[in-house]
Design a protein around this motif. Sequence first.
Motif, mmCIF file in Angstrom:
data_model
loop_
_atom_site.group_PDB
_atom_site.id
_atom_site.type_symbol
_atom_site.label_atom_id
_atom_site.label_comp_id
_atom_site.label_asym_id
_atom_site.label_seq_id
_atom_site.Cartn_x
_atom_site.Cartn_y
_atom_site.Cartn_z
ATOM 1 N N UNK A 61 -26.556 -15.899 -32.451
ATOM 2 C CA UNK A 61 -27.869 -15.736 -33.282
ATOM 3 C C UNK A 61 -27.775 -16.180 -34.622
ATOM 4 N N UNK A 62 -26.422 -15.749 -35.510
ATOM 5 C CA UNK A 62 -26.268 -16.364 -36.623
ATOM 6 C C UNK A 62 -26.347 -17.913 -36.604
ATOM 7 N N UNK A 63 -25.368 -18.568 -35.755
ATOM 8 C CA UNK A 63 -25.658 -20.207 -35.786
ATOM 9 C C UNK A 63 -27.022 -20.382 -35.614
ATOM 10 N N UNK A 64 -27.840 -19.670 -34.802
ATOM 11 C CA UNK A 64 -29.139 -20.169 -34.701
ATOM 12 C C UNK A 64 -29.936 -20.105 -35.878
ATOM 13 N N UNK A 65 -29.847 -19.083 -36.621
ATOM 14 C CA UNK A 65 -30.215 -18.737 -37.968
ATOM 15 C C UNK A 65 -30.153 -19.838 -38.983
ATOM 16 N N UNK A 66 -28.849 -20.477 -38.766
ATOM 17 C CA UNK A 66 -28.445 -21.280 -39.966
ATOM 18 C C UNK A 66 -28.955 -22.641 -39.510
ATOM 19 N N UNK A 67 -28.783 -23.103 -38.396
ATOM 20 C CA UNK A 67 -29.394 -24.658 -37.922
ATOM 21 C C UNK A 67 -30.697 -24.502 -37.809
ATOM 22 N N UNK A 68 -31.614 -23.396 -37.894
ATOM 23 C CA UNK A 68 -33.075 -23.709 -37.519
ATOM 24 C C UNK A 68 -33.634 -23.913 -39.022
ATOM 25 N N UNK A 69 -32.945 -23.788 -39.945
ATOM 26 C CA UNK A 69 -33.449 -24.329 -41.397
ATOM 27 C C UNK A 69 -33.203 -25.785 -41.679
ATOM 28 N N UNK A 70 -32.516 -26.447 -40.656
ATOM 29 C CA UNK A 70 -32.111 -27.879 -40.949
ATOM 30 C C UNK A 70 -32.972 -28.659 -40.131
ATOM 31 N N UNK A 91 -52.010 -24.543 -27.295
ATOM 32 C CA UNK A 91 -52.983 -23.635 -28.000
ATOM 33 C C UNK A 91 -52.317 -22.581 -29.030
ATOM 34 N N UNK A 92 -51.131 -22.527 -28.997
ATOM 35 C CA UNK A 92 -50.385 -21.813 -29.805
ATOM 36 C C UNK A 92 -50.473 -22.299 -31.361
ATOM 37 N N UNK A 93 -50.409 -21.609 -32.458
ATOM 38 C CA UNK A 93 -50.658 -22.109 -33.981
ATOM 39 C C UNK A 93 -49.231 -22.872 -33.926
ATOM 40 N N UNK A 94 -48.987 -23.832 -35.024
ATOM 41 C CA UNK A 94 -47.773 -24.505 -35.236
ATOM 42 C C UNK A 94 -47.068 -23.421 -36.024
ATOM 43 N N UNK A 95 -45.704 -22.763 -35.618
ATOM 44 C CA UNK A 95 -45.272 -22.255 -36.550
ATOM 45 C C UNK A 95 -44.384 -22.832 -37.760
ATOM 46 N N UNK A 96 -44.486 -22.275 -38.864
ATOM 47 C CA UNK A 96 -43.941 -23.124 -40.020
ATOM 48 C C UNK A 96 -42.192 -22.937 -40.012
ATOM 49 N N UNK A 97 -41.625 -23.499 -40.683
ATOM 50 C CA UNK A 97 -40.074 -23.407 -40.612
ATOM 51 C C UNK A 97 -39.799 -21.775 -41.216
ATOM 52 N N UNK A 98 -40.633 -21.495 -42.146
ATOM 53 C CA UNK A 98 -40.467 -19.854 -42.751
ATOM 54 C C UNK A 98 -40.472 -19.048 -41.608
ATOM 55 N N UNK A 99 -41.508 -19.174 -41.050
ATOM 56 C CA UNK A 99 -41.831 -18.173 -39.799
ATOM 57 C C UNK A 99 -40.608 -18.209 -38.850
ATOM 58 N N UNK A 148 -35.665 -15.626 -36.506
ATOM 59 C CA UNK A 148 -34.317 -15.982 -36.318
ATOM 60 C C UNK A 148 -33.388 -14.903 -36.981
ATOM 61 N N UNK A 149 -33.890 -14.566 -38.332
ATOM 62 C CA UNK A 149 -32.990 -13.473 -39.020
ATOM 63 C C UNK A 149 -33.266 -12.354 -38.273
ATOM 64 N N UNK A 150 -34.557 -11.938 -37.743
ATOM 65 C CA UNK A 150 -34.837 -10.686 -37.100
ATOM 66 C C UNK A 150 -33.997 -10.702 -35.703
ATOM 67 N N UNK A 151 -33.954 -11.792 -35.378
ATOM 68 C CA UNK A 151 -32.874 -11.759 -34.111
ATOM 69 C C UNK A 151 -31.559 -11.304 -34.481
ATOM 70 N N UNK A 152 -31.056 -11.761 -35.517
ATOM 71 C CA UNK A 152 -29.667 -11.387 -35.829
ATOM 72 C C UNK A 152 -29.652 -10.012 -36.038
#
Length: 308
Positions: A143-152, A3-11, A16-20
């Motif tokens: 958190x930084x590794x996640x931010x990098x990997x999430x854009x791949x 039921x949740x909207x599909x999150x874009x890569x940008x979101x 992930x950046x906010x988490x860092x």
Amino acid sequence: MSRLPMPSIRLQKGLALANVFAQIGIMTTGVTVRVTASGLGCETWPRCNQDSFVPVAGAGPAMHQAIEFGNRLLTFVLVAIAAALLLAIHRAGRRRGLKVLAWAMPAGILAQAVIGGITVLAGLVWWTVALHLLPSMILAWLAAVLFVRIGEADDAPARRVLPPPLSWLIVLSAVLLAGVLVTGTMVTGAGPHAGDARIEAADRLQMPIQWLVHFHAELMVGYVCLLIGLAFGLLALRAQGPAIRRCLILIALIAAQAVVGITQYQLGVPEVLVVLHVTLAGAITAVTGALWASAVIRDRADGSPRPA
């Protein structure tokens, strides 16, 4: 979940950046608690005092209560960001490695809450404070590794773009960084900022602070020398991906950290420079995590290839 909207890569990348930033931010507020002697502003845990979960007038100095309680409240911001990031990754059906990194965030925050409680209940003994900071550094790294990997892209093959000698230099630099962080907590443990004025000298680390400072600095020199050698190797090989840029950013951050460290030592460890020093340490740890991730890359999730 469906039921949740599909999150874009940008979101996803934004979360992930906010988490860092949040992981580094809670280090900043944590060290502010320490240098303002507010560590026992809330004298127990999980309550602020024996009778209330929130500060109570007269239970302690108002400023100390407010600073310590504010640091505790930031934990809820961290939890909210981590939860939103976790939901976004699961809703988007991202790959398993991203889910593991995303789950590490709330797990680490929970562990930090427990360690923080132990630190308060133990009366801010120096080694409990050190154990409270170091997991935050690990979370900043992840958190930084996640931010990098999430854009791949999830379906793109992973490519090792650095030769083994340079990859091992990154590993060795990470080991030295760990030593720098551990000795940094020891310097703080032997230094003047105990976190609360009621802490006795016997609760401090009983080692000469001058020796600890020099050992800490020598490890940092070894760390930056490895990174300079790594930068020359990356430039000579014209390494693919973002490794060169991240390495140069890291060296610049360490140069700034060295200036802050030398200045605070010469000026008798003023509070504001201690806060800046710890914040920079968090940023350096995060960028080192991003550099670690640059040895193996995938094409971007938006479909564009990595630049050569």
